[in-house]
Design a protein around this motif. Sequence first.
Motif, short mmCIF file in Angstrom:
data_model
loop_
_atom_site.label_atom_id
_atom_site.label_comp_id
_atom_site.label_asym_id
_atom_site.label_seq_id
_atom_site.Cartn_x
_atom_site.Cartn_y
_atom_site.Cartn_z
N ARG A 111 69.07 57.71 54.63
CA ARG A 111 68.19 57.85 53.64
C ARG A 111 67.28 56.49 53.33
NH1 ARG A 111 71.91 61.54 51.50
NH2 ARG A 111 72.69 59.74 50.34
N ILE A 112 67.91 55.39 53.30
CA ILE A 112 67.35 54.20 52.91
C ILE A 112 66.61 53.86 53.99
CG2 ILE A 112 67.70 51.75 52.90
CD1 ILE A 112 70.20 52.44 51.12
N GLN A 113 66.91 53.83 55.33
CA GLN A 113 66.11 53.51 56.52
C GLN A 113 65.08 54.42 56.82
OE1 GLN A 113 69.85 52.90 59.07
NE2 GLN A 113 68.63 50.96 59.89
N ALA A 114 65.21 55.74 56.56
CA ALA A 114 63.95 56.59 56.38
C ALA A 114 62.99 56.40 55.46
CB ALA A 114 64.52 57.95 56.51
N GLN A 115 63.51 56.06 54.28
CA GLN A 115 62.46 55.53 53.19
C GLN A 115 61.91 54.20 53.68
OE1 GLN A 115 62.60 57.31 50.13
NE2 GLN A 115 61.04 56.05 49.14
N ALA A 116 62.43 53.17 54.14
CA ALA A 116 61.58 52.16 54.69
C ALA A 116 60.59 52.40 55.50
CB ALA A 116 62.56 50.98 54.90
N ALA A 117 61.14 53.23 56.65
CA ALA A 117 60.14 53.42 57.61
C ALA A 117 59.22 54.38 57.09
CB ALA A 117 60.97 54.34 58.88
N GLY A 118 59.31 55.31 56.31
CA GLY A 118 58.30 56.02 55.85
C GLY A 118 56.98 55.21 55.23
N PHE A 119 57.47 54.20 54.36
CA PHE A 119 56.68 53.27 53.68
C PHE A 119 55.89 52.52 54.63
CE2 PHE A 119 55.79 49.09 51.77
CZ PHE A 119 55.02 49.26 50.84
N LEU A 120 56.79 52.02 55.52
CA LEU A 120 55.92 51.06 56.36
C LEU A 120 54.99 51.56 57.41
CD1 LEU A 120 59.43 48.93 57.70
CD2 LEU A 120 57.22 47.93 56.41
N ALA A 121 55.41 52.85 57.55
CA ALA A 121 54.25 53.57 58.12
C ALA A 121 52.63 53.71 57.69
CB ALA A 121 54.69 55.04 58.56
N THR A 122 53.05 53.54 56.34
CA THR A 122 51.45 53.64 55.39
C THR A 122 51.06 52.41 55.59
OG1 THR A 122 52.71 52.94 53.19
CG2 THR A 122 52.75 55.11 53.95
N LEU A 123 51.54 51.22 56.04
CA LEU A 123 50.65 49.84 56.23
C LEU A 123 49.73 50.01 57.30
CD1 LEU A 123 53.67 47.39 55.41
CD2 LEU A 123 52.22 48.52 53.81
#
Length: 499
Positions: free
Chosen positions: A487-499
């Motif tokens: 979940r943590i890694q998916a959360q990080a990936a989802g946020f980074l995708a918005t950059l």
Amino acid sequence: MTIILPVLADQLSLDLASLKAVDRADAVILMAEVMGEAGAPKHHKTKIAFLFSAMRHHADALREQGWRVDYVALDDPENSQSLGGEVDRAKARHNADRVVSVEAGCWRLIEAQRSWGEVLSDDRFLVSRAWFADWAEGRKRLLMEDFYRLMRKRTGLLMDGDQPTGGQWNFDADNRKPPAKGLVYPAPPQFQPDDTTEAVLALVEARFGDHFGDLRPFARAVTREQALVCLADFVETRLARFGDYQDAMVAGEDGMFHSQLSALINCGLLGPMEVCQAAEAAWTAGVVPLNAVEGFIRQIIGWREYVRGIHWIAGPDYESRNVLGAARPLPSFYWTGETEMRCMAEAVRATKQNAHAHHIQRLMVLANFALLAGIDPAEVSAWFLIVYADAYEWVETPNVIGMGLFADGGLMASKPYAAGGAYINRMSDYCRGCAYDVKKRTGEGACPFNSLYWDFLARNRDRLGRNHRLLRMYDGWDRFDPAEQARIQAQAAGFLATL
């Protein structure tokens, strides 16, 4: 025989080594504003205005001392717009057969200077490049604390014989207080622009209008006399609390108890020893506590001298180091400040308005985010050089590549300065009113720093997992069950995708 003495924008000192090395009657000081330095890279508008105004005022101060000064303004129609070109033109104008300059603070310019003529060591620093290289040779770890203790002994600052004043070298443990309610942060001195500065401001508006940053209001010190006023004001009004709160951050309070003297020191209007001696004198007089004075002096004779030494021994390719393989482009909000992360928005706002942010904003917000998000170190380093009035290659590159991003693999720092939202929440009021919840790792509204922190550790485990200072952090990661890790890694990936 005429000798040309080129004086660079960060060499605005009346005791510059080149001025002491020649007969005044034989010398012509050359100072030039050129697009080759101000426009590439595209420096903050305030940075350019500060340096051009300080240069013009310094030229007047040199003339008052009896020096012949050949000053080339940016809008001079004959200006070649390069320092090398202006050296060649000055040699021809004055029929000069000798050029003597003081070493610049970047590899590119030092290489150019060697083609001009003689290059002298910059003795405004407390140790030479050669001395630092000798100190560093053969050491397994280049610990700043070891260097700092030696510098205390060399300078005699805060020393009782061969022992540190107060019985200990470092009071850093006392200097980590979060901001307290009810504190009043004195504003630094403000200076009304004179005709010289107004002319520079108009020039910058006309020639550099598309550069980053705000230009007005402009109230900076630009002369030696004004710099001394700033030094005295810091010692009298803010130094006493600088130690306790030097790591604290408060929204809208950009200076807090910091000296904001770095741009004045780095361009030469103040000397490193004189600011340290002023601070030490305040402690001797009993008006400021020892932890504040020691913390300030450590920044100057310890950290400032240390990062310069690291810059020169690391070599001209230092900025290209990237041991963690970070490759993400710099997000646009570093330029616009348009982000819902309040800590980032505040740090960028302060930078945009002031060409300044204090060291914790730079290290633990701006650089920390870049570290966690895996942003290309070269892009981050270029940004820091552009946006801050005190930034020159020798000081900016080690602080970003080594300290901020751990891109040098540990030449400077024993571990990455990585932190989640809890650190920012503890040391600031930024998290109050933020769109993100600093207490959440995952889910809607979770603070990005939290998932990015754990994701950073996970994806860099092959490189960092055996670092003894990170063992407890990796133990914390391992205590999460696999589902939470995912979940943590998916959360990080989802946020980074918005950059």
